[in-house]
Design a protein around this motif. Structure first.
Motif, PDB file in Angstrom:
ATOM      1  N   GLU A 142       0.841  -1.201   0.000  1.00  0.00           N
ATOM      2  CA  GLU A 142       0.000   0.000   0.000  1.00  0.00           C
ATOM      3  C   GLU A 142       0.876   1.251   0.000  1.00  0.00           C
ATOM      4  N   GLN A 143       1.914   1.248   0.816  1.00  0.00           N
ATOM      5  CA  GLN A 143       2.815   2.402   0.881  1.00  0.00           C
ATOM      6  C   GLN A 143       3.552   2.611  -0.435  1.00  0.00           C
ATOM      7  N   LYS A 144       4.055   1.527  -1.002  1.00  0.00           N
ATOM      8  CA  LYS A 144       4.778   1.638  -2.267  1.00  0.00           C
ATOM      9  C   LYS A 144       3.836   2.039  -3.409  1.00  0.00           C
ATOM     10  N   SER A 145       2.586   1.575  -3.348  1.00  0.00           N
ATOM     11  CA  SER A 145       1.606   1.940  -4.375  1.00  0.00           C
ATOM     12  C   SER A 145       1.326   3.434  -4.351  1.00  0.00           C
ATOM     13  N   ALA A 146       1.354   4.021  -3.169  1.00  0.00           N
ATOM     14  CA  ALA A 146       1.125   5.465  -3.060  1.00  0.00           C
ATOM     15  C   ALA A 146       2.171   6.229  -3.874  1.00  0.00           C
ATOM     16  N   GLU A 147       3.403   5.733  -3.875  1.00  0.00           N
ATOM     17  CA  GLU A 147       4.466   6.350  -4.675  1.00  0.00           C
ATOM     18  C   GLU A 147       4.203   6.148  -6.165  1.00  0.00           C
ATOM     19  N   VAL A 148       3.722   4.962  -6.524  1.00  0.00           N
ATOM     20  CA  VAL A 148       3.376   4.684  -7.924  1.00  0.00           C
ATOM     21  C   VAL A 148       2.283   5.634  -8.395  1.00  0.00           C
ATOM     22  N   PHE A 149       1.243   5.803  -7.583  1.00  0.00           N
ATOM     23  CA  PHE A 149       0.120   6.651  -7.969  1.00  0.00           C
ATOM     24  C   PHE A 149       0.543   8.121  -8.082  1.00  0.00           C
ATOM     25  N   LEU A 150       1.469   8.526  -7.235  1.00  0.00           N
ATOM     26  CA  LEU A 150       1.976   9.900  -7.303  1.00  0.00           C
ATOM     27  C   LEU A 150       2.715  10.125  -8.622  1.00  0.00           C
ATOM     28  N   GLN A 207      14.527 -12.389 -10.339  1.00  0.00           N
ATOM     29  CA  GLN A 207      13.575 -12.528  -9.232  1.00  0.00           C
ATOM     30  C   GLN A 207      13.445 -11.221  -8.460  1.00  0.00           C
ATOM     31  N   ASN A 208      14.553 -10.514  -8.309  1.00  0.00           N
ATOM     32  CA  ASN A 208      14.518  -9.213  -7.645  1.00  0.00           C
ATOM     33  C   ASN A 208      13.629  -8.231  -8.394  1.00  0.00           C
ATOM     34  N   ILE A 209      13.720  -8.241  -9.726  1.00  0.00           N
ATOM     35  CA  ILE A 209      12.881  -7.374 -10.555  1.00  0.00           C
ATOM     36  C   ILE A 209      11.409  -7.749 -10.414  1.00  0.00           C
ATOM     37  N   ILE A 210      11.128  -9.045 -10.414  1.00  0.00           N
ATOM     38  CA  ILE A 210       9.734  -9.497 -10.292  1.00  0.00           C
ATOM     39  C   ILE A 210       9.166  -9.097  -8.933  1.00  0.00           C
ATOM     40  N   ILE A 211       9.958  -9.294  -7.871  1.00  0.00           N
ATOM     41  CA  ILE A 211       9.498  -8.968  -6.516  1.00  0.00           C
ATOM     42  C   ILE A 211       9.236  -7.476  -6.366  1.00  0.00           C
ATOM     43  N   ASN A 212      10.210  -6.668  -6.754  1.00  0.00           N
ATOM     44  CA  ASN A 212      10.174  -5.240  -6.425  1.00  0.00           C
ATOM     45  C   ASN A 212       9.505  -4.350  -7.468  1.00  0.00           C
ATOM     46  N   THR A 213       9.363  -4.839  -8.681  1.00  0.00           N
ATOM     47  CA  THR A 213       8.717  -4.020  -9.714  1.00  0.00           C
ATOM     48  C   THR A 213       7.453  -4.677 -10.252  1.00  0.00           C
ATOM     49  N   VAL A 214       7.579  -5.910 -10.728  1.00  0.00           N
ATOM     50  CA  VAL A 214       6.422  -6.569 -11.344  1.00  0.00           C
ATOM     51  C   VAL A 214       5.290  -6.761 -10.338  1.00  0.00           C
ATOM     52  N   CYS A 215       5.594  -7.352  -9.188  1.00  0.00           N
ATOM     53  CA  CYS A 215       4.548  -7.602  -8.189  1.00  0.00           C
ATOM     54  C   CYS A 215       3.950  -6.304  -7.670  1.00  0.00           C
ATOM     55  N   PHE A 255       3.598  -3.535  -9.344  1.00  0.00           N
ATOM     56  CA  PHE A 255       2.707  -2.956 -10.361  1.00  0.00           C
ATOM     57  C   PHE A 255       1.460  -3.799 -10.579  1.00  0.00           C
ATOM     58  N   LEU A 256       1.556  -5.095 -10.405  1.00  0.00           N
ATOM     59  CA  LEU A 256       0.336  -5.906 -10.457  1.00  0.00           C
ATOM     60  C   LEU A 256      -0.595  -5.504  -9.318  1.00  0.00           C
ATOM     61  N   PHE A 257      -0.023  -5.308  -8.135  1.00  0.00           N
ATOM     62  CA  PHE A 257      -0.813  -4.875  -6.977  1.00  0.00           C
ATOM     63  C   PHE A 257      -1.406  -3.486  -7.223  1.00  0.00           C
ATOM     64  N   SER A 258      -0.570  -2.546  -7.655  1.00  0.00           N
ATOM     65  CA  SER A 258      -1.004  -1.160  -7.848  1.00  0.00           C
ATOM     66  C   SER A 258      -2.062  -1.039  -8.935  1.00  0.00           C
ATOM     67  N   PHE A 259      -1.814  -1.691 -10.077  1.00  0.00           N
ATOM     68  CA  PHE A 259      -2.769  -1.621 -11.187  1.00  0.00           C
ATOM     69  C   PHE A 259      -4.072  -2.322 -10.810  1.00  0.00           C
ATOM     70  N   PRO A 299      -9.152  -7.355  -8.447  1.00  0.00           N
ATOM     71  CA  PRO A 299      -8.529  -8.119  -7.359  1.00  0.00           C
ATOM     72  C   PRO A 299      -7.721  -9.317  -7.832  1.00  0.00           C
ATOM     73  N   ALA A 300      -8.019  -9.832  -9.022  1.00  0.00           N
ATOM     74  CA  ALA A 300      -7.272 -10.987  -9.538  1.00  0.00           C
ATOM     75  C   ALA A 300      -5.800 -10.636  -9.733  1.00  0.00           C
ATOM     76  N   LEU A 301      -5.521  -9.386 -10.116  1.00  0.00           N
ATOM     77  CA  LEU A 301      -4.128  -8.959 -10.296  1.00  0.00           C
ATOM     78  C   LEU A 301      -3.420  -8.843  -8.950  1.00  0.00           C
ATOM     79  N   VAL A 302      -4.131  -8.372  -7.942  1.00  0.00           N
ATOM     80  CA  VAL A 302      -3.558  -8.286  -6.591  1.00  0.00           C
ATOM     81  C   VAL A 302      -3.217  -9.693  -6.100  1.00  0.00           C
ATOM     82  N   GLU A 303      -4.132 -10.617  -6.305  1.00  0.00           N
ATOM     83  CA  GLU A 303      -3.908 -12.004  -5.891  1.00  0.00           C
ATOM     84  C   GLU A 303      -2.735 -12.620  -6.658  1.00  0.00           C
TER      85      GLU A 303
END
Length: 426
Positions: free
Chosen positions: A159-167, A340-348, A350-354, A361-365
């Protein structure tokens, strides 16, 4: 008193005091039906508390202090907003307090109403000089409790990291591809070179790269030039070509390069040098235009790995870690841990944020599912908890522990942590 008001908030919020037969300081009988809702903003500490004082029901605010005279020290007697307070909860009662209308404020004294061991536990946690406050106690907790806390803090982290994405999304007028490109670039820099990679992504919008998608030389020229690495006298054909291409493109787009001095090489493995990472980043942009769209389409980890593997890195980097410095064979493909680092810190992220942004919710899951399937990160912070017996085998847990350590353990917010609360209650 050697504790903060937050400790009394904790005692009041979870009703850890002896409430069998309560009386206010002036003898009124007190029943606490509901302690209220903790207020994290300005104003009284708890709102919507439900009390019965001398058989009269009250709904209102509760203010908590170490000593009742703190009411005066904080100037509440001059603030009409505090007239809505229905109970003053203190550890020690050293002074009567009146509302601005002259009525006496009921006081509950907690000094002898909770087990002294609770205060001892609190002091031990807060005064701890261990790797993290509950290091000596955490192994005694049920793993189920720990996993529940980790699940909550992982969501908090995203949630905190998504706030930065949305900004950033707002700054780029809703362009998800550009924002993904920016965060992906930052990830390519790891922690050491994250800032210059961020500046590079801002100085070279993805839209410019897309215009040269079919020209590998120009893609590399734009990235290395904007990174400041082409401002040099070269002897080899490839960097000379890059330099010529960049000179033309720089003038065409009115580009301003990042200061080369920002990039760090010291105390790094050569395969993590920013020059090598830039070569990989250039190859990734060549291989996959509109990468974010492809990330959204990938439903399995195997599909994601394909996006970041077999990158068309220029053969020059098979024998170079830096321009004009020939070396032996260089591994130019990013390793499994890097992907794996890229998937954890960027891909996941953005799936959560988008998923949150578009109510999917399927993307969050899917983001959390990937974290459950990727092995845990291993670093100094995570290893501290593993050493104490915490099970950390998936990235889901290691990411949660990073959040727990940063936002709770380092700040000694044990009273806000589910693990700390369990230990204090023991």
């Amino acid at each position: 008193m050697d504790f903060s008001e937050n400790f009394l908030h904790f005692i009041w919020q979870f009703r850890l005091f002896n409430s069998a037969k309560l009386y206010c300081a002036d003898g009124e009988e007190l029943q606490v039906l509901h302690p209220g809702i903790l207020n994290k903003d300005a104003g009284p500490d708890f709102s919507m508390a439900k009390l019965v004082i001398d058989q009269t029901s009250w709904i209102g605010q509760v203010e908590i202090h170490i000593k009742s005279s703190d009411w005066l020290a904080h100037g509440h007697q001059n603030d009409p907003f505090y007239n809505a307070v229905i109970l003053h909860v203190v550890y020690q009662h050293d002074s009567p307090v009146y509302r601005t209308n002259g009525s006496l404020l009921p006081v509950l004294v907690l000094e002898n109403l909770f087990p002294i061991r609770m205060l001892a536990n609190y002091h031990e946690l807060i005064a701890s000089v261990n790797s993290f406050p509950c290091q000596k106690h955490i192994a005694s907790l049920d793993q189920f409790i720990i996993e529940g806390v980790l699940s909550r803090v992982l969501i908090e982290r995203f949630e905190q990291k998504s706030a930065e994405v949305f900004l950033k999304l707002k700054a780029h007028c809703g362009d998800w591809e550009q924002v993904f490109y920016y965060f992906l670039a930052r990830n390519f820099g790891f922690k050491v070179n994250a800032v210059p990679f961020e500046l590079l992504a801002d100085a070279l919008p993805q839209q410019i790269l897309l215009k040269h998608q079919d020209n590998p030389l120009q893609i590399s020229a734009l990235l290395f030039g904007q990174a400041g690495f082409l401002d040099h006298q070269f002897d080899e054909p490839y960097p000379i070509q890059l330099q010529k291409e960049y000179a033309f493109l720089k003038k065409k787009y009115g580009l301003i390069a990042v200061d080369k001095a920002l990039w760090k090489f010291l105390r790094m493995r050569p395969q993590n040098f920013p020059t090598v990472r830039l070569a990989q980043f250039a190859a990734l942009n060549l291989k996959s235009s509109k990468l974010f769209s492809k990330v959204l389409e990938a439903e399995t980890l195997a599909e994601l790995y394909l996006l970041f593997n077999d990158l068309p890195v220029n053969e020059y980097w098979q024998t170079h870690y830096h321009f004009n410095k020939n070396t032996g064979h260089v591994v130019v493909q990013p390793g499994l841990s890097s992907v794996q680092n890229i998937i954890i810190n960027t891909v996941c992220l953005f799936l959560f944020s988008f998923g949150k942004y578009t109510d999917q919710p399927a993307l969050v899951e899917r983001a959390f599912d990937f974290l459950e399937k990727i092995p845990a990160e291993r670093n100094f912070i995570v290893n501290q908890y593993v050493k104490e017996g915490i099970k950390v085998d998936r990235a889901f847990a290691s990411q949660a522990l990073l959040q727990l350590n940063k936002c709770y353990c380092n700040q000694k917010k044990c009273l806000n942590c589910g693990i700390g609360i369990k230990i204090l209650k023991k």
